[in-house]
Design a protein around this motif. Sequence first.
Motif, PDB file in Angstrom:
ATOM      1  N   PRO A   4       1.131   4.534   0.524  1.00 31.38           N
ATOM      2  CA  PRO A   4       0.760   3.135   0.718  1.00 31.38           C
ATOM      3  C   PRO A   4      -0.109   2.958   1.951  1.00 31.38           C
ATOM      4  CG  PRO A   4       3.118   3.482   1.115  1.00 31.38           C
ATOM      5  CD  PRO A   4       2.578   4.750   0.555  1.00 31.38           C
ATOM      6  N   GLY A   5      -1.094   2.098   1.851  1.00 33.86           N
ATOM      7  CA  GLY A   5      -1.940   1.793   3.007  1.00 33.86           C
ATOM      8  C   GLY A   5      -3.081   2.764   3.215  1.00 33.86           C
ATOM      9  N   THR A  42      -5.004   3.315   8.190  1.00 39.45           N
ATOM     10  CA  THR A  42      -3.884   2.846   7.367  1.00 39.45           C
ATOM     11  C   THR A  42      -3.843   1.327   7.421  1.00 39.45           C
ATOM     12  OG1 THR A  42      -2.633   4.826   7.935  1.00 39.45           O
ATOM     13  CG2 THR A  42      -1.398   3.016   6.948  1.00 39.45           C
ATOM     14  N   MET A  82       2.053  -4.330   9.016  1.00 37.53           N
ATOM     15  CA  MET A  82       0.609  -4.230   9.285  1.00 37.53           C
ATOM     16  C   MET A  82      -0.094  -5.549   9.034  1.00 37.53           C
ATOM     17  SD  MET A  82      -0.561  -0.585   7.974  1.00 37.53           S
ATOM     18  CE  MET A  82       0.600   0.705   8.170  1.00 37.53           C
ATOM     19  N   LYS A  88       8.535  -2.860  15.314  1.00 38.10           N
ATOM     20  CA  LYS A  88       9.801  -2.225  14.921  1.00 38.10           C
ATOM     21  C   LYS A  88      10.965  -2.760  15.742  1.00 38.10           C
ATOM     22  CE  LYS A  88       7.638   2.042  13.350  1.00 38.10           C
ATOM     23  NZ  LYS A  88       7.315   3.415  13.741  1.00 38.10           N
ATOM     24  N   LYS A 101      -4.379  -5.444   0.693  1.00 38.27           N
ATOM     25  CA  LYS A 101      -5.030  -6.753   0.813  1.00 38.27           C
ATOM     26  C   LYS A 101      -5.963  -6.825   2.022  1.00 38.27           C
ATOM     27  CE  LYS A 101      -2.898 -10.381   2.595  1.00 38.27           C
ATOM     28  NZ  LYS A 101      -1.947 -11.479   2.809  1.00 38.27           N
ATOM     29  N   MET A 102      -5.781  -5.914   2.995  1.00 39.74           N
ATOM     30  CA  MET A 102      -6.663  -5.887   4.167  1.00 39.74           C
ATOM     31  C   MET A 102      -7.693  -4.754   4.081  1.00 39.74           C
ATOM     32  SD  MET A 102      -3.600  -6.367   6.901  1.00 39.74           S
ATOM     33  CE  MET A 102      -4.580  -6.542   8.405  1.00 39.74           C
ATOM     34  N   PRO A 113      -2.717  -2.201   4.682  1.00 42.71           N
ATOM     35  CA  PRO A 113      -2.302  -2.648   3.343  1.00 42.71           C
ATOM     36  C   PRO A 113      -3.508  -2.978   2.474  1.00 42.71           C
ATOM     37  CG  PRO A 113      -1.184  -3.892   5.074  1.00 42.71           C
ATOM     38  CD  PRO A 113      -2.221  -3.066   5.747  1.00 42.71           C
ATOM     39  N   LEU A 132       1.938   8.366  13.037  1.00 42.02           N
ATOM     40  CA  LEU A 132       3.347   8.231  13.405  1.00 42.02           C
ATOM     41  C   LEU A 132       3.671   6.807  13.803  1.00 42.02           C
ATOM     42  CD1 LEU A 132       4.200  11.395  15.513  1.00 42.02           C
ATOM     43  CD2 LEU A 132       4.687  10.891  13.133  1.00 42.02           C
ATOM     44  N   ASN A 133       2.702   6.201  14.476  1.00 42.75           N
ATOM     45  CA  ASN A 133       2.894   4.837  14.931  1.00 42.75           C
ATOM     46  C   ASN A 133       2.994   3.852  13.762  1.00 42.75           C
ATOM     47  OD1 ASN A 133       3.203   3.002  16.999  1.00 42.75           O
ATOM     48  ND2 ASN A 133       1.017   2.559  17.099  1.00 42.75           N
ATOM     49  N   GLU A 134       2.371   4.237  12.640  1.00 37.37           N
ATOM     50  CA  GLU A 134       2.358   3.350  11.469  1.00 37.37           C
ATOM     51  C   GLU A 134       3.573   3.574  10.569  1.00 37.37           C
ATOM     52  OE1 GLU A 134       0.171   1.293  11.713  1.00 37.37           O
ATOM     53  OE2 GLU A 134      -1.631   2.126  12.619  1.00 37.37           O
ATOM     54  N   PHE A 135       4.161   4.763  10.653  1.00 41.20           N
ATOM     55  CA  PHE A 135       5.281   5.080   9.758  1.00 41.20           C
ATOM     56  C   PHE A 135       6.527   4.276  10.136  1.00 41.20           C
ATOM     57  CE2 PHE A 135       3.756   9.657   8.878  1.00 41.20           C
ATOM     58  CZ  PHE A 135       3.408   9.350   7.582  1.00 41.20           C
ATOM     59  N   SER A 136       7.289   3.855   9.159  1.00 40.23           N
ATOM     60  CA  SER A 136       8.630   3.377   9.471  1.00 40.23           C
ATOM     61  C   SER A 136       9.491   4.617   9.706  1.00 40.23           C
ATOM     62  CB  SER A 136       9.182   2.558   8.306  1.00 40.23           C
ATOM     63  OG  SER A 136       9.406   3.405   7.206  1.00 40.23           O
ATOM     64  N   ASP A 137      10.647   4.425  10.342  1.00 34.00           N
ATOM     65  CA  ASP A 137      11.513   5.586  10.627  1.00 34.00           C
ATOM     66  C   ASP A 137      11.930   6.277   9.332  1.00 34.00           C
ATOM     67  OD1 ASP A 137      11.265   4.955  13.239  1.00 34.00           O
ATOM     68  OD2 ASP A 137      13.169   3.903  13.394  1.00 34.00           O
ATOM     69  N   SER A 188       6.766  -1.523   6.076  1.00 36.23           N
ATOM     70  CA  SER A 188       5.719  -1.008   6.984  1.00 36.23           C
ATOM     71  C   SER A 188       4.365  -1.652   6.660  1.00 36.23           C
ATOM     72  CB  SER A 188       5.647   0.512   6.916  1.00 36.23           C
ATOM     73  OG  SER A 188       5.380   0.938   5.610  1.00 36.23           O
ATOM     74  N   MET A 189       4.111  -1.914   5.364  1.00 32.03           N
ATOM     75  CA  MET A 189       2.860  -2.594   5.003  1.00 32.03           C
ATOM     76  C   MET A 189       2.882  -4.047   5.477  1.00 32.03           C
ATOM     77  SD  MET A 189       0.750  -0.551   3.471  1.00 32.03           S
ATOM     78  CE  MET A 189       1.305   0.742   4.557  1.00 32.03           C
TER      79      MET A 189
END
Lengths: 79, 252
Positions: free
Chosen positions: B150-151, B96, A39, A59, B100-101, B98, B198-203, A35-36
Amino acid sequence: MKTQEFINLFIDELEIENKEITPSTELSSLEEWTSMGMMIAIGLAADNFNVVLKGNDLKKMRTVKDFMEEVGLEKFEDE
Amino acid sequence: MNPFSLENKHILITGASSGIGRQCAITCSYFGAKVTITGRNKHELEQTLSDMSGGNHQIIIADISKIDNIEDIVNESVSVNGKFDGFIHSAGIEVTLPLKMHKNKIIDDQMRVNVYAGIEFIRNLSLKKYSNDYSSFILISSIRGMVGAPGQLGYCTSKGALLAAVKSLATELAKRNIRVNAISPGQVENTAMTEHMLNEFSDISLQKNKESHLLGWLTADDVANGAVYLLSNAAKKITGTNLIIDSGFTAV
């Protein structure tokens, strides 16, 4: 941008090591495609292609080529 | 008198145009409080007001990321509705990205709204001309002030800062019997912030997050009910603490 330039950028931004990347590389095979990592890819698309991708767009991508299609194949000189 | 009543209390709430802040405004009004609500969006604030009980509430449209405006907000509201007895800082932003950003500006923006604005409100509200003795101030923190993700470096940093701030503020304002506490909610359903996350989360991480909330995700009223308690005389000996309302998330 040329396809190889894009791939180099993709490798740099996601800090992919010891793996050859081609347009047909499966994103799910990359341990960096978390997920990171997604991004970071969103940032790459925004900074270099002026395209705003959403988490859900990423995704559903399967390969590197899908990512290129999402930012627009017309932006690649050799595609 | 019911110790949980907020009758005759004037409460200031930031971030009242949506989510937790909006529900706090509505719930406080039902417990009898006179409420001043602030936010950036006039239409959304009017929506909040229309869901509130009773009259004499006040809307102040303001961008609290401009810290220098905050005294004017407090001053204007006191001149209309009298001194404050309570405050809830619910305004907050979450980004959210990472690490490095996660550049300085990203952290700075979150710190300004989530932390510095809340502290600036309390700095003003600590003045006798703006608040009554026995007031209760609440900073809405988050489980992210205690547990990482994370993030969310900037968000976690800002929410953790609030937990430290309430302790310092509590020691300093006890001389006026003013109490300062934090509330740390878990994931709240149906808020703009959750929709965005929610949009940022993986399933997988979404599933894990849901399962870690042992009693399910919260709704905003779970948080608002806790806020009413801390604002009320029922909590008259509670200060410098963190009320965790997280469906057991941090118990796991």
